[in-house]
Design a protein around this motif. Structure first.
Motif, mmCIF file in Angstrom:
data_model
loop_
_atom_site.group_PDB
_atom_site.id
_atom_site.type_symbol
_atom_site.label_atom_id
_atom_site.label_comp_id
_atom_site.label_asym_id
_atom_site.label_seq_id
_atom_site.Cartn_x
_atom_site.Cartn_y
_atom_site.Cartn_z
ATOM 1 N N GLY A 1 19.980 -39.826 42.268
ATOM 2 C CA GLY A 1 20.056 -41.289 42.368
ATOM 3 C C GLY A 1 18.751 -41.926 42.827
ATOM 4 N N GLY A 2 17.691 -41.125 42.960
ATOM 5 C CA GLY A 2 16.376 -41.657 43.338
ATOM 6 C C GLY A 2 15.678 -42.274 42.138
ATOM 7 N N ALA A 3 14.366 -42.433 42.245
ATOM 8 C CA ALA A 3 13.654 -43.099 41.149
ATOM 9 C C ALA A 3 12.296 -42.453 40.897
ATOM 10 N N MET A 4 11.887 -42.493 39.634
ATOM 11 C CA MET A 4 10.596 -41.923 39.226
ATOM 12 C C MET A 4 9.798 -42.985 38.469
ATOM 13 N N GLY A 5 8.525 -43.138 38.834
ATOM 14 C CA GLY A 5 7.627 -44.010 38.088
ATOM 15 C C GLY A 5 6.575 -43.132 37.422
ATOM 16 N N VAL A 6 6.281 -43.390 36.168
ATOM 17 C CA VAL A 6 5.347 -42.527 35.431
ATOM 18 C C VAL A 6 4.217 -43.354 34.813
ATOM 19 N N PRO A 7 3.191 -43.715 35.631
ATOM 20 C CA PRO A 7 2.014 -44.355 35.028
ATOM 21 C C PRO A 7 1.095 -43.360 34.324
ATOM 22 N N GLY A 8 1.146 -42.089 34.705
ATOM 23 C CA GLY A 8 0.349 -41.052 34.034
ATOM 24 C C GLY A 8 0.639 -41.092 32.532
ATOM 25 N N ILE A 9 -0.395 -40.896 31.730
ATOM 26 C CA ILE A 9 -0.246 -41.147 30.291
ATOM 27 C C ILE A 9 0.290 -39.935 29.522
ATOM 28 N N TYR A 10 1.283 -40.202 28.683
ATOM 29 C CA TYR A 10 1.812 -39.241 27.702
ATOM 30 C C TYR A 10 1.702 -39.901 26.338
ATOM 31 N N THR A 11 1.460 -39.107 25.313
ATOM 32 C CA THR A 11 1.295 -39.697 23.980
ATOM 33 C C THR A 11 2.241 -38.997 23.001
ATOM 34 N N ASN A 12 2.316 -39.515 21.774
ATOM 35 C CA ASN A 12 3.167 -38.824 20.797
ATOM 36 C C ASN A 12 2.362 -37.836 19.956
ATOM 37 N N ALA A 13 1.099 -37.625 20.302
ATOM 38 C CA ALA A 13 0.290 -36.589 19.650
ATOM 39 C C ALA A 13 -0.881 -36.261 20.568
ATOM 40 N N ASP A 14 -1.132 -34.982 20.751
ATOM 41 C CA ASP A 14 -2.237 -34.556 21.617
ATOM 42 C C ASP A 14 -2.873 -33.324 20.960
ATOM 43 N N PRO A 15 -3.736 -33.556 19.933
ATOM 44 C CA PRO A 15 -4.237 -32.446 19.103
ATOM 45 C C PRO A 15 -4.908 -31.329 19.889
ATOM 46 N N LYS A 16 -5.467 -31.645 21.068
ATOM 47 C CA LYS A 16 -6.166 -30.596 21.815
ATOM 48 C C LYS A 16 -5.261 -29.897 22.836
ATOM 49 N N ALA A 17 -3.966 -30.197 22.826
ATOM 50 C CA ALA A 17 -3.055 -29.590 23.803
ATOM 51 C C ALA A 17 -2.941 -28.085 23.545
ATOM 52 N N SER A 18 -2.431 -27.378 24.563
ATOM 53 C CA SER A 18 -2.469 -25.907 24.502
ATOM 54 C C SER A 18 -1.280 -25.288 23.767
ATOM 55 N N THR A 19 -0.198 -26.030 23.523
ATOM 56 C CA THR A 19 0.929 -25.435 22.797
ATOM 57 C C THR A 19 1.304 -26.302 21.582
ATOM 58 N N ASP A 20 2.034 -25.691 20.615
ATOM 59 C CA ASP A 20 2.426 -26.447 19.419
ATOM 60 C C ASP A 20 3.302 -27.637 19.784
ATOM 61 N N LEU A 21 4.163 -27.426 20.775
ATOM 62 C CA LEU A 21 5.069 -28.492 21.199
ATOM 63 C C LEU A 21 4.287 -29.673 21.782
ATOM 64 N N THR A 22 3.385 -29.366 22.708
ATOM 65 C CA THR A 22 2.654 -30.461 23.366
ATOM 66 C C THR A 22 1.654 -31.118 22.410
ATOM 67 N N LYS A 23 1.199 -30.382 21.382
ATOM 68 C CA LYS A 23 0.346 -31.015 20.351
ATOM 69 C C LYS A 23 1.091 -32.177 19.694
ATOM 70 N N LYS A 24 2.426 -32.048 19.602
ATOM 71 C CA LYS A 24 3.236 -33.120 18.994
ATOM 72 C C LYS A 24 3.698 -34.133 20.051
ATOM 73 N N GLY A 25 3.179 -33.986 21.255
ATOM 74 C CA GLY A 25 3.556 -34.907 22.337
ATOM 75 C C GLY A 25 4.935 -34.624 22.900
ATOM 76 N N GLN A 26 5.466 -33.415 22.643
ATOM 77 C CA GLN A 26 6.808 -33.091 23.152
ATOM 78 C C GLN A 26 6.694 -32.148 24.348
ATOM 79 N N LEU A 27 7.635 -32.297 25.297
ATOM 80 C CA LEU A 27 7.552 -31.516 26.527
ATOM 81 C C LEU A 27 8.840 -30.735 26.770
ATOM 82 N N PRO A 28 8.724 -29.501 27.282
ATOM 83 C CA PRO A 28 9.931 -28.760 27.681
ATOM 84 C C PRO A 28 10.441 -29.284 29.032
ATOM 85 N N VAL A 29 11.244 -30.349 28.979
ATOM 86 C CA VAL A 29 11.696 -31.015 30.204
ATOM 87 C C VAL A 29 13.064 -30.480 30.617
ATOM 88 N N ASP A 30 13.242 -30.357 31.940
ATOM 89 C CA ASP A 30 14.486 -29.829 32.503
ATOM 90 C C ASP A 30 15.554 -30.920 32.465
#
Ligand SMILES: NC(=O)c1ccc[n+]([C@@H]2O[C@H](COP(=O)([O-])OP(=O)(O)OC[C@H]3O[C@@H](n4cnc5c(N)ncnc54)[C@H](O)[C@@H]3O)[C@@H](O)[C@H]2O)c1
Length: 221
Positions: free
Chosen positions: A114-143
């Motif tokens: 019931g708490g709160a999270m603020g996310v000013p840190g930047i995420y994009t829908n494409a990150d060609p230099k990311a280290s995994t295929d998933l993150t290259k597409k801007g997708q994250l393995p979120v819990d």
């Protein structure tokens, strides 16, 4: 504000860069109680520690929740702020390795139900230099299981600067944030110093550089 901090809140801020330090200064202005800032960068951690914050050192092998418990006596906080984004590193042995999902999953772990999270840190829908295929597409393995169970409020995206601009300016002009300049560790520089300052900043300097191209800040001072 966007992470729901209010008088007495406990706050975990991921990232001791300029954005994280502004978040810490903002949390203090609002009246947050325990403000915990996490990073792998010890010079930046020293700076926030010397300005009234508690710190979580991600280079240590000790998990984040254990370090929070050592500070607060509890493994969870009311609010979490992601001031890192997709360039996040892991912690302990993974502190030098990019794990774009690290901060989001840490916040889901340490922000109370019931708490709160603020996310000013930047995420994009494409990150060609990311280290995994998933993150290259801007997708994250979120819990997401944890997100469902704890159901935190989440605000992300571009900071609504115009919404806060005037109020923050008034708070600064009337000296309600006397700790701000030490916390940010600002250095005013001329335009020609910018290339060197960018280099220093990207190497993790605890300074925040402000370019004063016409020397107007210098003249006003
Ligand atoms: N939403 C907006 O309007 C807005 C505005 C400005 C900047 N930003 C974004 O905010 C983020 C932070 O900006 P900055 O200038 O302070 O960046 P920065 O790179 O100077 O600072 C980020 C800090 O995070 C640390 N870090 C890495 N992994 C971490 C982890 N797992 N946990 C905690 N800390 C970790 C780094 O060591 C670094 O000190 C960036 O993504 C930037 O693009 C957003």
């Amino acid at each position: 504000m966007e992470a729901g901090a209010k008088v007495g809140s406990t706050v975990y801020i991921a990232g001791a860069g300029p954005v994280g330090r502004c978040a810490a200064a903002g949390a203090r202005l609002i009246g947050a109680s325990c403000i915990i800032v996490a990073d792998t960068n010890t010079a930046r951690l020293d700076l926030v520690k010397n300005n009234g914050c508690e710190v979580v050192d991600l280079t240590k092998d000790t998990p984040v929740a254990d370090q929070i418990e050592a500070i607060l006596g509890k493994r969870e906080v009311d609010c979490g702020v992601d001031c890192v984004g997709l360039e996040a590193h892991g912690n302990g042995p993974e502190a030098n390795t990019e794990h774009s999902e690290a901060v989001i999953n840490t916040l889901l772990q340490v922000v109370r139900a019931g708490g709160a999270m603020g996310v000013p840190g930047i995420y994009t829908n494409a990150d060609p230099k990311a280290s995994t295929d998933l993150t290259k597409k801007g997708q994250l393995p979120v819990d997401f299981g944890k997100a469902w169970i704890k159901s935190p409020k989440l605000t992300a995206g571009q900071a609504p600067i115009m919404h806060y601009n005037r109020d923050l300016m008034m708070a600064i002009l009337w000296d309600r944030m006397p700790y701000l300049s030490a916390m940010l560790n600002t250095e005013i520089i001329a335009l020609e110093q910018a290339p060197e300052a960018y280099k220093t900043f990207s190497e993790g300097s605890p300074k925040k550089f402000v370019i004063d191209p016409h020397g107007s800040v210098k003249k006003a001072a």
